[in-house]
Design a protein around this motif. Structure first.
Motif, PDB file in Angstrom:
ATOM      1  N   SER A  18       0.811  -1.218   0.000  1.00 57.86           N
ATOM      2  CA  SER A  18       0.000   0.000   0.000  1.00 57.86           C
ATOM      3  C   SER A  18       0.846   1.269   0.000  1.00 57.86           C
ATOM      4  CB  SER A  18      -0.907   0.019   1.230  1.00 57.86           C
ATOM      5  OG  SER A  18      -0.133   0.161   2.416  1.00 57.86           O
ATOM      6  N   THR A  34       0.094  -3.084  -5.889  1.00 59.62           N
ATOM      7  CA  THR A  34      -0.492  -1.902  -5.249  1.00 59.62           C
ATOM      8  C   THR A  34      -1.863  -1.629  -5.848  1.00 59.62           C
ATOM      9  OG1 THR A  34       1.697  -0.938  -4.873  1.00 59.62           O
ATOM     10  CG2 THR A  34      -0.192   0.551  -4.771  1.00 59.62           C
ATOM     11  N   ARG A  50     -10.038  -4.753  -2.921  1.00 59.91           N
ATOM     12  CA  ARG A  50      -8.577  -4.863  -2.878  1.00 59.91           C
ATOM     13  C   ARG A  50      -8.140  -6.325  -2.911  1.00 59.91           C
ATOM     14  NH1 ARG A  50      -4.728  -4.457   1.964  1.00 59.91           N
ATOM     15  NH2 ARG A  50      -2.719  -3.864   1.063  1.00 59.91           N
TER      16      ARG A  50
END
Length: 439
Positions: free
Chosen positions: A42, A69, A118
């Protein structure tokens, strides 16, 4: 936002935090394997520290490292954060992939939606690269914050050092490894400063609109957060069994965790049962009651000492799965997942996957005979193939390759694998005995 120095110390660390993390990586991961280890990056302090440690470990052990990422698009500085993450990854010899969440933003529950997205995006990239394990930088402090949130009504799940990806079906066959889970956030920040490493401080971490931020502030003020979540109860009774059609059988004495995971896997979904619903079923099982119930898209049949879990036909009919179509052109590598329970590959171009429900009479006599060998409740929920130019459906497995995902998914969730090497025989799918209708 705070950006500290982006330069990395040249000397490789040994002892202390580094030694503990290297031992945890050695205990789970293979050496000298020509597949990457993925890492969720991150740009925050925890993930930047893990990047540094994992990159050193990978160089020493002959492995490739892939940093991934995800840009959630929730902060105007996110492009700069991504650039920092990419520079840090490449400076340490790691490959890097950046992906963006472009999905709809819910009016409530944004952190949970972002977290789900995510995991799914990271799983997609990791699987495409051939990785079997993804490193996440959760710490002891994250565990304490999640416990704080659960105590106030959150349904946030518990994180473990070694667990399957929660993304389904994107994360099938992927394990998550959290080598910093028993380390404090303060200890990780000390490592970063000693190594002169940079990281991003997301201002969202101080936004009291989010429960995670309130938890962090409260625990910091009280000096708490050192205790790890108690270990989950061990599995009780005989090991579950799983058929090639995804029917799971467990002991009536199975733990709540086993029953919950079995229901999620048999139902093909990803959302765990609500605590009170699971508790009521456990009370009925403990009382010796025979009954039929539904949970997580699964039908639960308790008869005598055995509990059988299979796809719930009623729920299946109310919310039918989609009908994926094998793409045109070269399809030898195309893989389709249907109803979260079956993986199909090698299908002729244009072939559509559908349910047997409503199509059983159209099957060939041989296919009807195969289907008739299954329990009546299972028959409507198995896949059939609709081929271009052919009016009659074909039972899945008679063209291409179809395997159940339920068996391996359940094995991973119940900790039957302890190392990356355990995933080698069946990467990203169920094992060979789970082939559907392989006469």
């Amino acid at each position: 936002m705070q950006l500290t120095s982006a330069s990395a110390a040249t000397a490789a660390p040994d002892g202390g935090l580094a030694s503990r993390v290297f031992d945890r990586l050695d205990a789970r991961l293979e050496v000298g394997l020509d597949l990457p280890v993925a890492l969720a990056l991150s740009g925050g302090g925890d993930s930047m520290a893990l990047l540094d440690l994992a990159a050193i470990w990978a160089r020493r052990r002959g492995r490739r490292l892939l940093a991934i990422t995800v840009d959630h698009g929730l902060n105007p500085d996110s492009a700069r954060w991504n650039s920092l993450a990419e520079q840090a990854a490449r400076a340490r010899g790691a490959d890097w992939r950046g992906v963006r969440w472009d999905g709809p933003r819910p009016s409530s529950g944004l952190p949970a939606a972002a977290r789900t997205a995510r995991h799914a995006l990271i799983a997609d990239v990791a699987r495409a690269a051939g990785a079997r394990v993804v490193l996440f930088a959760h710490t002891q402090s994250d565990v304490a914050e999640a416990d704080w949130m659960r105590a106030r009504g959150s349904s946030l799940g518990r994180v473990r050092a070694w667990s399957p990806s929660p993304a389904w079906p994107q994360g099938r066959g992927l394990m998550l490894l959290r080598p910093l889970l028993s380390e404090s956030r303060d200890g990780v920040r000390t490592y970063l400063r000693e190594r002169d490493l940079g990281w991003v401080e997301d201002p969202g971490n101080a936004d009291d609109h989010y429960a995670r931020s309130r938890a962090r502030r409260d625990l910091t003020a009280r000096g708490e957060g050192a205790a790890l979540t108690p270990a989950l109860r061990p599995i009780r009774g005989p090991a579950p069994t799983v058929s090639s059609t995804g029917v799971v059988r467990v002991s009536r004495a199975a733990s709540g965790r086993t029953l919950a995971v079995a229901a999620v896997c048999a139902g093909g979904g990803s959302r765990p049962p609500r605590g009170e619903r699971l508790a009521r079923l456990l009370v009925r099982l403990a009382a010796g009651e025979d009954f039929t119930a539904a949970m997580c898209g699964a039908r639960i049949e308790a008869v005598g000492p055995v509990v059988t879990l299979l796809r719930e036909a009623g729920e299946f009919a109310r919310h039918p799965p989609g009908s994926p179509v094998a793409p045109s052109g070269p399809v030898s590598g195309a893989v389709l997942v249907w109803d979260g329970r079956f993986e199909l590959s090698g299908l002729p171009a244009g072939t559509r996957v559908a349910a047997a429900a409503g199509r059983q009479a159209q099957l060939s006599p041989a296919d009807r005979d195969r289907l008739g060998r299954l329990p009546a409740a299972v028959r409507p929920t198995v896949p059939v193939l609709i081929r271009e130019g052919s009016p009659a459906p074909l039972l899945a497995g008679q063209a291409g390759r179809v395997r159940s995902l339920v068996g391996q998914r359940l094995a991973l969730a119940l900790d039957e694998t302890t190392r990356e090497a355990d995933l080698a025989d069946a990467p990203h799918g169920a094992s060979t005995p789970d082939l559907l209708f392989s006469d």
